[in-house]
Scaffold this motif. Structure first.
Motif, PDB file in Angstrom:
ATOM      1  N   ALA A  12      -8.847   6.902  -7.886  1.00  0.00           N
ATOM      2  CA  ALA A  12     -10.022   6.686  -8.732  1.00  0.00           C
ATOM      3  C   ALA A  12     -10.657   8.023  -9.102  1.00  0.00           C
ATOM      4  N   VAL A  13     -11.055   8.151 -10.358  1.00  0.00           N
ATOM      5  CA  VAL A  13     -11.697   9.365 -10.859  1.00  0.00           C
ATOM      6  C   VAL A  13     -13.034   8.991 -11.489  1.00  0.00           C
ATOM      7  N   GLU A  14     -14.068   9.690 -11.074  1.00  0.00           N
ATOM      8  CA  GLU A  14     -15.381   9.520 -11.689  1.00  0.00           C
ATOM      9  C   GLU A  14     -15.605  10.674 -12.659  1.00  0.00           C
TER      10      GLU A  14
ATOM     11  N   ASN B  33     -12.247  13.313  -8.039  1.00  0.00           N
ATOM     12  CA  ASN B  33     -11.240  12.413  -7.483  1.00  0.00           C
ATOM     13  C   ASN B  33     -11.193  12.590  -5.962  1.00  0.00           C
ATOM     14  N   PRO B  34     -12.090  11.911  -5.237  1.00  0.00           N
ATOM     15  CA  PRO B  34     -12.058  12.017  -3.776  1.00  0.00           C
ATOM     16  C   PRO B  34     -10.846  11.286  -3.207  1.00  0.00           C
ATOM     17  N   ASP B  35     -10.147  11.938  -2.303  1.00  0.00           N
ATOM     18  CA  ASP B  35      -8.935  11.370  -1.708  1.00  0.00           C
ATOM     19  C   ASP B  35      -8.941  11.691  -0.217  1.00  0.00           C
TER      20      ASP B  35
ATOM     21  N   PRO C 234     -17.982  13.126  -2.712  1.00  0.00           N
ATOM     22  CA  PRO C 234     -18.559  13.306  -4.048  1.00  0.00           C
ATOM     23  C   PRO C 234     -20.083  13.294  -4.056  1.00  0.00           C
ATOM     24  N   GLU C 235     -20.697  12.542  -3.154  1.00  0.00           N
ATOM     25  CA  GLU C 235     -22.158  12.480  -3.150  1.00  0.00           C
ATOM     26  C   GLU C 235     -22.760  13.799  -2.679  1.00  0.00           C
ATOM     27  N   THR C 236     -22.049  14.506  -1.818  1.00  0.00           N
ATOM     28  CA  THR C 236     -22.485  15.849  -1.428  1.00  0.00           C
ATOM     29  C   THR C 236     -22.256  16.836  -2.564  1.00  0.00           C
ATOM     30  N   ALA C 237     -21.172  16.632  -3.302  1.00  0.00           N
ATOM     31  CA  ALA C 237     -20.795  17.579  -4.350  1.00  0.00           C
ATOM     32  C   ALA C 237     -21.709  17.501  -5.569  1.00  0.00           C
ATOM     33  N   LYS C 238     -22.154  16.315  -5.943  1.00  0.00           N
ATOM     34  CA  LYS C 238     -22.859  16.134  -7.221  1.00  0.00           C
ATOM     35  C   LYS C 238     -24.112  16.998  -7.366  1.00  0.00           C
TER      36      LYS C 238
END
Length: 676
Positions: free
Chosen positions: A24-26, A39-41, A266-270
């Motif tokens: 999945a890609v946001e 794309n978190p994996d 991703p929530e840390t990255a945003k």
């Protein structure tokens, strides 16, 4: 013994696996127009990070080709705060260098131009007292980064590397900073690197072949009229002013994207991404001209001497990389040549009717071409005879001389190739970037197997007739080499820098506290299933968490170190059949299951590699077992292999990189070298 090994594999693998979906890609856009693709994996061991620019060699000014690629090099050299001990003092000399290059570009007198370059060298020496052009690279490596690199294509420029997930905050800081207020220091020194890259490109006959081919196929478009590395004349007379203009025009937030694929939150990255990239400037990107696309009204030919062996290239003009026909054209191409070696062109190669034949689609943003590469049999076969066989293979597709099973097999092969390409976070990041450059969503990209599956035999026949007619371009290269103009490295006084100095940015960067790594170690007792098989063989198995593709390697503990003859034996076995199937039929049997096999050898192991679709594992293993226990070598396989080895040796002897490997192996192993 071999049968027991395969039955053991079957017992372990026949049950369906629970496939995770780490694909999945946001995608979202910051207020300044900057695109972010995440794309978190959790199955990955690292993060592949990249920044992409929608500008490449085709965007170079016609009078200054090579700028996009040269700029790629210089964006590793630091900024006004990074890579310098005193930018204000350094700037005096850097500004003068810009002026001198502009004067040199406007000068037609060779002696006057050389005098200006000598003065540039003196200014570069003075600037080097403050510059540290390798600092960016050192800072990336301090994070544990690997694969630090970039590439420039006709359409894009892509900067990337891998790094540990806990270093995400510092990586984002470093990558955002590199594109803000960059300084193109070491311009003259880096020019020598670009010169060497250009010389290596001209040494490689493959590059000359494709450049000459593209110049005809894409005539009238920068794809054909301009070289990504630039012309020799433009490289000799570079313009820093035009390079800064290129950067200011195309390196703007609304023309760039950040791409992250791997084991990160991703929530840390945003919020970090918004902080680091949200203040990038936005700019108006020039609309790209709508160049006319060259189409051939009839067959056109070109005779050249560019290669150490006879090679012909046939170009059929197709479509760009977003055209609806691209899916069907991939199926048409795969009917002719594919990774399972089951196409009609693969067939004439396997049967020794030509030395080699293959096809691939080259679809870019503005145009496309389907390329057939043919190597005629040495001495005994003409270009015309080899081309006749290729056209007969194409006609089979046009006339529908294939079964529904053949079509299904090709679709399965394309499905396997597509899914396998997404297993690596590195390749996934590149594909995400291509989606950005093409204006496609990631969901659209993932529909590729679905679109391929929808292609009917009528579609295949229609597209083959529409795009593979007699209005193609054929280039015939006989043995020989053109006179090569070499870029001589300028004899300037070399620039030296203090490698131990630190910039203010580097000191601040070092003070940033990295998060503690959360290491997850492989537990061989839990993560790898082991079995002792009859005959002392060992089986190691682990789950594929990405998709439904299996990969199997059977390793025999003997290699060329003890049996040098194993190398040609591996080549011969790749042309093998069984008592039930010819070599061509066996390839098609594997392809019908979405599988393929390949024999290879190293110094220590002889390996059979098999990959395929999991639901077809049982029949695939049955075929592997048949291949290993009922091997039959076609009559011409040894002759074909010998001709192939002889041809490869001719190619290697004319390729500097290959000859370097030959000399290295001889220096390392002497008479035991694999080349002797």
């Amino acid at each position: 013994m071999r049968r027991v090994l395969l039955l053991g594999l079957l017992a372990l693998l026949v049950a369906p696996l629970a496939i995770a979906q780490p694909l999945a890609v946001e995608t979202y856009t910051l207020p300044n127009g900057f695109t972010v693709m995440l794309n978190p994996d959790a199955t990955a061991t690292e993060v592949s990070g990249a920044v992409m620019v929608k500008a490449g060699g085709k965007n170079d000014p016609a009078d200054a080709t090579g700028i996009a690629h040269y700029l790629e090099h210089l964006l590793f050299k630091g900024t006004q705060e990074m890579g310098t001990s005193d930018y204000e003092a350094e700037k005096v000399h850097l500004d003068r260098i810009v002026e001198l290059y502009d004067e040199a570009a406007a000068t037609t007198d060779p002696e006057a131009r050389q005098a200006l370059y000598t003065e540039i060298n003196q200014e570069a020496l003075a600037a080097s007292e403050y510059g540290m052009p390798n600092e960016f690279d050192k800072l990336l490596k301090s994070l544990g980064s690997t694969g630090i690199n970039a590439f420039t294509s006709s359409d894009i420029t892509f900067y990337y590397n891998n790094f540990p997930a806990h270093e995400l905050p510092r990586w984002l800081d470093l990558y955002s900073h590199r594109f803000e207020n960059p300084v193109f220091r070491s311009f003259q020194s880096e020019l020598e690197v670009v010169y060497e890259e250009k010389n290596r490109s001209m040494d490689a006959f493959q590059n000359r072949l494709i450049e000459t081919f593209n110049a005809e196929v894409f005539k009238g478009h920068p794809y054909g009229d301009q070289l990504i590395l630039g012309t020799i004349e433009h490289l000799k007379n570079p313009s820093l002013t035009k390079m800064y203009e290129f950067f200011k025009t195309y390196y703007v937030a609304n023309n760039m994207a950040l791409i992250l694929s791997g084991n990160f939150d991703p929530e840390t990255a945003k919020p970090l991404i918004a902080e680091k990239f949200g203040d990038w400037r936005t700019g108006e990107v020039p609309e790209y001209p709508d160049y006319p696309k060259r189409r051939f009204e009839k067959k056109q030919t070109l005779d050249v001497r560019l290669t150490p062996i006879a090679v012909s290239l046939m170009g059929f003009k197709t479509v760009n990389d977003t055209h609806p026909d691209r899916f069907g054209l991939d199926v048409v191409a795969a009917m002719l040549s594919n990774s399972a070696s089951s196409g009609f062109l693969d067939e004439i190669s396997l049967e020794g009717k030509v030395l080699q034949a293959g096809m691939f689609n080259n679809s870019m943003q503005d145009d496309g071409v389907s390329i057939v590469i043919v190597v005629p049999k040495p001495v005994v076969q003409s270009f015309k005879a080899a081309e006749k066989l290729v056209l007969a293979a194409i006609e089979k597709v046009q006339e529908g001389e294939f079964t529904d099973e053949d079509l299904a097999a090709v679709k399965s092969t394309l499905y396997k190739d597509f899914q396998s390409s997404l297993e690596s976070v590195d390749n996934r990041a590149v594909q995400m970037g291509f989606c950005f450059s093409r204006g496609l969503s990631w969901d659209d990209y993932l529909k590729y197997p679905e679109m391929v599956a929808s292609i009917t035999r009528e579609d295949v026949m229609r597209l083959a007739e529409q795009y593979y007619g007699d209005n193609y371009f054929a280039m015939y290269s006989k043995t020989g080499f053109p006179k090569k103009e070499e870029l001589e490295k300028p004899s300037y006084e070399p620039v030296t820098t203090d490698q131990n100095a630190e910039s203010g940015y580097a000191r601040a960067f070092a003070s940033m506290e990295p998060a503690l790594p959360e290491a997850t170690f492989v537990d061989l007792a839990k993560d790898v299933t082991r079995m002792e098989l009859e005959g002392g063989n060992k089986l190691f198995w682990t789950e594929n968490p990405i998709n439904d593709i299996f990969s199997l390697e059977m390793e025999f503990q003997v290699g060329t170190r003890t049996l040098p003859s194993l190398e040609p034996i591996a080549d011969v076995l790749n042309l093998a059949g069984t008592s039930e199937y010819s070599a061509t039929e066996l390839k098609k049997q594997f392809a019908s299951l979405g599988a393929s096999f390949y024999f290879s050898v190293s110094r220590n192991y002889f390996t059979l590699s098999v990959d395929g679709i999991e639901e077809n594992l049982a029949p695939t293993l049955a075929l592997v077992n048949q291949l290993l226990t009922d091997t039959e070598i076609p009559q011409d396989a040894i002759k074909t292999t010998a001709e192939g080895i002889e041809t490869n040796r001719e190619v290697e002897s004319s390729t500097p990189d290959a000859m370097g490997s030959v000399l290295f192996q001889y220096g390392l192993r002497g008479e035991a070298s694999q080349y002797l």
